[in-house]
Enzyme design. Structure first.
Site, PDB file in Angstrom:
ATOM      1  N   THR A 136      21.158 -35.384  51.197  1.00 49.57           N
ATOM      2  CA  THR A 136      19.912 -35.344  50.438  1.00 49.57           C
ATOM      3  C   THR A 136      19.330 -33.947  50.557  1.00 49.57           C
ATOM      4  O   THR A 136      19.093 -33.464  51.664  1.00 49.57           O
ATOM      5  CB  THR A 136      18.899 -36.353  51.009  1.00 49.57           C
ATOM      6  OG1 THR A 136      19.515 -37.626  50.965  1.00 49.57           O
ATOM      7  CG2 THR A 136      17.624 -36.378  50.209  1.00 49.57           C
ATOM      8  N   ALA A 267       7.850 -57.429  54.836  1.00 42.38           N
ATOM      9  CA  ALA A 267       6.811 -56.798  55.656  1.00 42.38           C
ATOM     10  C   ALA A 267       7.309 -56.713  57.091  1.00 42.38           C
ATOM     11  O   ALA A 267       8.108 -57.530  57.538  1.00 42.38           O
ATOM     12  CB  ALA A 267       5.541 -57.633  55.583  1.00 42.38           C
ATOM     13  N   CYS A 275      16.652 -41.276  56.775  1.00 44.17           N
ATOM     14  CA  CYS A 275      16.489 -40.986  55.347  1.00 44.17           C
ATOM     15  C   CYS A 275      15.055 -41.130  54.856  1.00 44.17           C
ATOM     16  O   CYS A 275      14.429 -40.139  54.470  1.00 44.17           O
ATOM     17  CB  CYS A 275      17.417 -41.863  54.535  1.00 44.17           C
ATOM     18  SG  CYS A 275      19.111 -41.334  54.707  1.00 44.17           S
TER      19      CYS A 275
HETATM   20  C1  UDX Z   1      18.338 -45.763  53.001  1.00 42.96           C
HETATM   21  C2  UDX Z   1      18.639 -46.124  51.537  1.00 42.96           C
HETATM   22  O1  UDX Z   1      18.662 -47.545  51.386  1.00 42.96           O
HETATM   23  C3  UDX Z   1      19.944 -45.515  51.091  1.00 42.96           C
HETATM   24  O2  UDX Z   1      20.145 -45.756  49.721  1.00 42.96           O
HETATM   25  C4  UDX Z   1      19.886 -44.001  51.345  1.00 42.96           C
HETATM   26  O3  UDX Z   1      21.105 -43.400  51.014  1.00 42.96           O
HETATM   27  C5  UDX Z   1      19.567 -43.725  52.801  1.00 42.96           C
HETATM   28  O4  UDX Z   1      18.353 -44.374  53.156  1.00 42.96           O
HETATM   29  P1  UDX Z   1      19.112 -46.624  55.410  1.00 42.96           P
HETATM   30  O5  UDX Z   1      18.216 -45.583  55.968  1.00 42.96           O
HETATM   31  O6  UDX Z   1      20.476 -46.784  55.989  1.00 42.96           O
HETATM   32  O7  UDX Z   1      19.327 -46.379  53.830  1.00 42.96           O
HETATM   33  O8  UDX Z   1      18.395 -48.021  55.596  1.00 42.96           O
HETATM   34  P2  UDX Z   1      17.771 -49.186  54.694  1.00 42.96           P
HETATM   35  O9  UDX Z   1      18.587 -50.388  54.822  1.00 42.96           O
HETATM   36  O10 UDX Z   1      17.476 -48.719  53.334  1.00 42.96           O
HETATM   37  O11 UDX Z   1      16.401 -49.422  55.483  1.00 42.96           O
HETATM   38  C6  UDX Z   1      15.481 -48.355  55.720  1.00 42.96           C
HETATM   39  C7  UDX Z   1      14.338 -48.810  56.576  1.00 42.96           C
HETATM   40  O12 UDX Z   1      13.461 -49.642  55.851  1.00 42.96           O
HETATM   41  C8  UDX Z   1      14.733 -49.601  57.831  1.00 42.96           C
HETATM   42  O13 UDX Z   1      13.945 -49.131  58.911  1.00 42.96           O
HETATM   43  C9  UDX Z   1      14.380 -51.016  57.489  1.00 42.96           C
HETATM   44  O14 UDX Z   1      14.074 -51.777  58.627  1.00 42.96           O
HETATM   45  C10 UDX Z   1      13.165 -50.814  56.597  1.00 42.96           C
HETATM   46  N1  UDX Z   1      12.937 -51.911  55.648  1.00 42.96           N
HETATM   47  C11 UDX Z   1      13.848 -52.177  54.671  1.00 42.96           C
HETATM   48  C12 UDX Z   1      11.762 -52.662  55.728  1.00 42.96           C
HETATM   49  O15 UDX Z   1      10.918 -52.433  56.601  1.00 42.96           O
HETATM   50  N2  UDX Z   1      11.552 -53.653  54.813  1.00 42.96           N
HETATM   51  C13 UDX Z   1      12.434 -53.924  53.831  1.00 42.96           C
HETATM   52  O16 UDX Z   1      12.163 -54.830  53.034  1.00 42.96           O
HETATM   53  C14 UDX Z   1      13.621 -53.173  53.756  1.00 42.96           C
END
Ligand code: UDX
Length: 447
Positions: A136, A267, A275
């Protein structure tokens, strides 16, 4: 998780010599998957130790299904590792840049590693090369990469710069690579577009072909939008707590509206990882630099930061004084199925408890080694090999990451071990009525 044999046999794919620079989450997954697609891949990293381990198929981090894929590529001979960027570039036609772009104090991304790769490409431009941004990066980085190569090259060999942003999620990275929702190709020439189409020919997904600026912006906008969904529902959860409503039901009903969708509407303690926190900040910074103050992004970050503080405050309301209280934390990684602790809510939450004098007893199914590195300076934090040893004599048991193993925890057993039966569920993992039935006091998020 590999492409089915049928899919692979059907296509007589053109093999490319590919160099992936950076053996982190994005780079290593891409390298192993490109090798699985049949290309000749060399994955380069300047950390010699990491490369030596990788040559023996030992992975520097945990990612489900990656190890067998690396082993397979190494055994077949089309996945190699090297600490020499020069060699990697010289022998490859396509170079994917997947190096780190860590955040700086002002929120901007540190692009030193990207510039180093661009300069190495300029030095080793022995034949046509397609240089691809995979990490990114702020919008307009592609332009800078191109200018850098033009500035430092010693000949006029043809090259193209392109952007092919990665959308893979940690923990599901291999699946996301082979079955993406879309493949974004930011290109400046038909030749670059053709190469990409051949490289990805075995993967069935919509291709979005754009200019480079647009491809870079798609990544900023997608990640920030997902972060916005999470912060939105977390904001709603705060109102639910005040109004006596249930955020889980609000989220369910909202998500059934196809225009909204149910994904990323859970939530909890908010987003962490390498990321979202960094990408939201970088988007904020770059928008401002370009002349637009994107206020919504600030609010997304503010709500996210507040969730962690609010969770500790709610626990404090129950326990009154936190000094000398024994608090168990189960789940440390920023999300399940990864050992990644970067920007994990658990770090801020544990530090907040420690600051207020509590003693911490922690456990995670995969992230213990990473957590030990982060908390090495505190003697008030003890690490345990399993959840049941961690909760012994504790006044509160916090669940911070929704690992499957923790979802299946034996509440009867926990009840016998703790000093006081109080559960704080930061991810709404449990049914409140069920937990209370075992005789626990129970708090969660937004209900
Ligand atoms: C993210 C993007 O999804 C991906 O497309 C990008 O390339 C990199 O960043 P990632 O960081 O691996 O991927 O995790 P992801 O599964 O997206 O979750 C990110 C964060 O959001 C986690 O801490 C997760 O716990 C939180 N989350 C996710 C929530 O708090 N609530 C949700 O409903 C979904």
């Amino acid at each position: 998780m590999v492409l089915s044999k049928k899919t692979k046999k059907k296509k007589n794919i053109k093999k490319y010599n590919v160099c992936v620079v950076g053996a982190g989450h994005v780079g290593l997954v891409a390298a192993a998957c490109f090798a699985e697609l049949g290309h000749e891949v060399v994955c380069v990293d300047n950390d010699k130790n990491k490369i030596n381990f990788l040559k023996k198929s030992k992975l520097p981090f945990y990612e489900p299904e990656l190890e067998p894929l690396v082993k397979k590529g190494v055994k077949k001979g089309n996945l190699n590792f090297s600490a020499s960027l020069d060699i990697g570039i010289k022998k490859s036609e396509v170079i994917f840049i997947a190096v780190g772009t860590p955040p700086q104090d002002d929120g901007s991304a540190d692009l030193t590693s990207i510039e180093n790769v661009a300069r190495a490409v300029a030095k080793n431009l022995n034949s046509y090369k397609l240089i691809v941004e995979k990490s990114t990066v702020p919008v307009q980085t592609g332009k800078k990469v191109k200018e850098t190569i033009q500035r430092y090259r010693k000949n006029d060999v043809e090259f193209d710069v392109a952007s092919n942003p990665e959308f893979l999620r940690e923990g599901k990275a291999i699946y996301d690579f082979f079955y993406p929702d879309r493949i974004v190709l930011g290109v400046e020439s038909k030749k670059a577009e053709k190469i990409f189409k051949e490289i990805y020919s075995s993967i069935k997904a919509p291709l979005v072909v754009t200019d480079i600026y647009t491809a870079e912006l798609i990544k900023h906008a997608s990640n920030s939008f997902l972060a916005a969904k999470i912060s939105f529902i977390n904001g709603v959860s705060r109102v639910c707590e005040l109004a006596g409503a249930d955020v889980e039901k609000v989220s369910l009903a909202m998500g059934l509206d196809k225009r909204i969708g149910k994904e990323f509407l859970n939530a909890g303690l908010g987003y962490g990882g390498f990321c979202f926190p960094k990408d939201v900040e970088a988007f904020m910074y770059i928008s401002k630099k370009l002349g637009y103050d994107f206020g919504l992004l600030k609010e997304i970050k503010k709500i996210n930061d507040c969730q962690r503080v609010h969770f500790v405050e709610k626990i404090k309301e129950h326990l009154w004084v936190l000094k000398n209280k024994k608090i168990a934390v189960l789940g440390l990684s920023f999300k399940p199925d990864t050992d990644d602790m970067r920007f994990a809510p658990s770090e801020d939450i544990i530090n907040n408890f420690l600051k207020q004098g509590a003693e911490m007893f922690v456990y995670d199914p995969q992230a213990m080694n990473e957590a030990k590195k982060i908390f090495s300076s505190s003697n008030k934090i003890k690490f345990f090999k399993d959840a049941y040893s961690a909760v012994k004599n504790c006044d509160c048991v916090c669940f911070l990451t929704e690992w499957d193993e923790l979802k299946k925890i034996d509440f009867k057993k926990i009840k016998k071990l703790v000093n006081y039966p109080f559960i704080a569920d930061g991810r709404n993992m449990f049914d409140p009525a069920q937990v209370k039935k075992y005789g626990f006091e129970y708090i969660s998020i937004g209900r």
